[in-house]
Design an enzyme around this catalytic site. Sequence first.
Site, PDB file in Angstrom:
ATOM      1  N   CYS A   1     -25.768   7.986  19.847  1.00 29.05           N
ATOM      2  CA  CYS A   1     -25.009   7.167  18.912  1.00 29.05           C
ATOM      3  C   CYS A   1     -25.890   6.868  17.697  1.00 29.05           C
ATOM      4  CB  CYS A   1     -24.559   5.869  19.578  1.00 29.05           C
ATOM      5  SG  CYS A   1     -25.891   4.715  19.914  1.00 29.05           S
TER       6      CYS A   1
ATOM      7  N   CYS B   1     -28.936   4.531  18.166  1.00 30.64           N
ATOM      8  CA  CYS B   1     -30.049   5.108  18.920  1.00 30.64           C
ATOM      9  C   CYS B   1     -30.834   6.069  18.047  1.00 30.64           C
ATOM     10  CB  CYS B   1     -29.538   5.805  20.181  1.00 30.64           C
ATOM     11  SG  CYS B   1     -29.149   4.636  21.509  1.00 30.64           S
TER      12      CYS B   1
ATOM     13  N   CYS C   1     -22.704   7.179  24.148  1.00 30.27           N
ATOM     14  CA  CYS C   1     -24.037   7.671  23.789  1.00 30.27           C
ATOM     15  C   CYS C   1     -24.795   8.108  25.036  1.00 30.27           C
ATOM     16  CB  CYS C   1     -24.797   6.560  23.067  1.00 30.27           C
ATOM     17  SG  CYS C   1     -26.539   6.903  22.779  1.00 30.27           S
TER      18      CYS C   1
ATOM     19  N   CYS D   1     -28.020   5.318  25.387  1.00 32.22           N
ATOM     20  CA  CYS D   1     -27.829   3.892  25.666  1.00 32.22           C
ATOM     21  C   CYS D   1     -26.599   3.612  26.508  1.00 32.22           C
ATOM     22  CB  CYS D   1     -27.771   3.085  24.367  1.00 32.22           C
ATOM     23  SG  CYS D   1     -26.269   3.324  23.405  1.00 32.22           S
TER      24      CYS D   1
ATOM     25  N   ASP E   1     -43.741 -41.806  59.618  1.00 32.34           N
ATOM     26  CA  ASP E   1     -42.796 -41.470  60.684  1.00 32.34           C
ATOM     27  C   ASP E   1     -41.428 -42.065  60.388  1.00 32.34           C
ATOM     28  OD1 ASP E   1     -45.195 -41.803  63.427  1.00 32.34           O
ATOM     29  OD2 ASP E   1     -44.732 -40.129  62.067  1.00 32.34           O
TER      30      ASP E   1
END
Lengths: 182, 523
Positions: B21, B24, B105, B108, B341
């Site tokens: 894409c 990218c 893409c 990605c 206790d």
Amino acid sequence: MDETEQKDTEDNAPSVIDRYYTRWYRADMKGKPCEDHCILQHSNRLCVVTLAETHPILHNGRTIKSINYQISDGCSRLKNKVSGKSKRGGQFLTDFAPLCRISCTDETEYTIYSCIRGRLLEVNERILETPSLLLEKPSTEGYIAVILPKFEESKSITENLLNREDFESVVSKRSVAESQPS
Amino acid sequence: MLPLKEKDKAIVQKLLSSGCCARCVLRFCCVRLQAVYRQPPQGTLGELQDFIKPQESAESTGENKSHDAPVPPQTPQCADPPSKRAKLEPSQPEEGAAETVPSVCVVCLGILQELCDTTQALKIAEAVKMEKYEFDSLVLSVSLPAQLCVREHSCWLHVKKEVREKGLLLDKDDVIPLKEAFKWIVQGPIAKELGGVSVVTKSALEVAVEFTHQPTDADCHFLASACPDCFKPTKNKQSVFTRMAVVKALEKISDAKFLRLFACPPPQPSSCCVPQGVHCLHLSVFIAGRYNKFCRSLPQTPWVIDGERRMESSVEELIAAPVLSAFRADGFNFSSSGREDVDVRTLGNGRPFAMELLNPHRARLNHEEMKQLQQSINVSSDKIRVRDLQIVSREAMSRMKEGEEEKTKSYTALIWTRKPIKSEDIAFISDIKELTLDQKTPLRVLHRRALAVRQRVVHSMNVRFMDAHHFHLELKTQAGTYIKEFVHGDFGRTKPNLCELLKTDTDILELDVEVRHKKKVCV
């Protein structure tokens, strides 16, 4: 401190044992008459082996000559050593495992047994130095040993033992038998 | 105008034709200008396509003097199918797989395509809004499927040849990371939607966005046989193919081997990643204070055996309930300096404690609000009381346990004696100082503690006669002294003990502890 809380009357104040332990009994151990053992089971599953009030050692004004934790050539309960939280190294005991042998001055001899399955944590060394503790305070300072049952077995170990009520009825039957003319 | 140079052309060409894409592609060209990524991707794609047009299609700026804006040539001179611009594009046949619908893409898997558009950003913002945190900044963290690293590596190898030939000093590390580009794109819209909070790198609130892509999960598997030592099976993790392991393997594997085992460029996916929702986590908040316990049947922590509750409530639960509500936290961790206790009261200034509040949706309370919170705890139950409640740092939790051994403790006990006593009989006890005890591990804790003998000192005592069988005993002792066992002797396993001293059986009926510390706790 809350002073308005009046505790039970002096004689009825529940003892440490009453509050935290359950009493279990093995009567006539190994068939020997009246050699009764009392196991004090704590709510956290630890068990303290003691002589029941009816045990012959505590009767007829006997004096203890010696107490021996060496129960065989290869085994002394005194050599028992546990380490760590998981108590590794403790000798594993079964119901009839001897803990110690007690000799009295009148030549009578008695063996005290484990009565339950579990890991031996400690034996009472103070009674070696002061045997009178066993005679005077058999349920507390004169205890014999402390045993830790396996977690899975903590409930089942009492299956072969008598609760207080059943033990007392066993004891009362003995007195009846004794008092009946033969 | 895209900040690209002549030398980038070959890379752009190769990546576009492999199915990357637009964004990218920018990443692989090391474009660091955030604004470029925020432009609509279709526009960027058009610009890239124009950028790689062959020279004869009027690259020369001379023919475009009419345009002042730095826009790549809009009117190609050649008769080729017109270069596409600003619109969704069917690409030229030789550009490969892209069709009328922009394809996913190959690198990605949609992360920089539709998965970072305004709709998605709004969804993230909405998810944060729903949690109703009080915050003014947040950190965005993105979790991506590990196979994206593999695909990135594949694309990198694809263009590596070009990179070397052009003499570009480009390293795989110079490529803009996918996560960074994603954040550059979405953080603006998210911040805006949340009313102007800043999206920063370090903040108390973390917003984690996760994506998965199941169909390609197997893409990583070949690495297991290629670099087996990177993938150790652990019991905890479901998948051995963690991002870290995959990255490590990719560093180790040789280019040749990688190319043999994985397609270069990566294969075209048929779907994009799936968002797995947004998880928000706020940094823990720590509060501290002191507590008193007035009840003799209240454990400090819940008492549960075999899934069954043995005693109602607990100190920590009583304190935690109003606090969790005020800070809108999901959970807590309770810590105190020592403990008592079930049947022992805690008097005096109270025992210091600290609490970590997990994922608080509200992290700040002012002085007044803290006072109100303290009040609401004290009003909620007469079994406990809290004082000095304050917000503290994380360090306070660990400081809680410090110096426990060095402290001196003060106790008051109600003692019962078997034999009747008179005031004179017990007076001598008040004169006993620095009495050293040898305490074998008490039977009541022996099931969970090691068997040992502990030496502890009783510094001083004081008696207050009550009646023939009762008196009050005050003690100041070393920390770690077992008071109950000192009183009744624990089958003679604590020596000396009170029974020996008084020459009668004794028992403890009530015990109170008064906590006193040398240092003042917290701020």
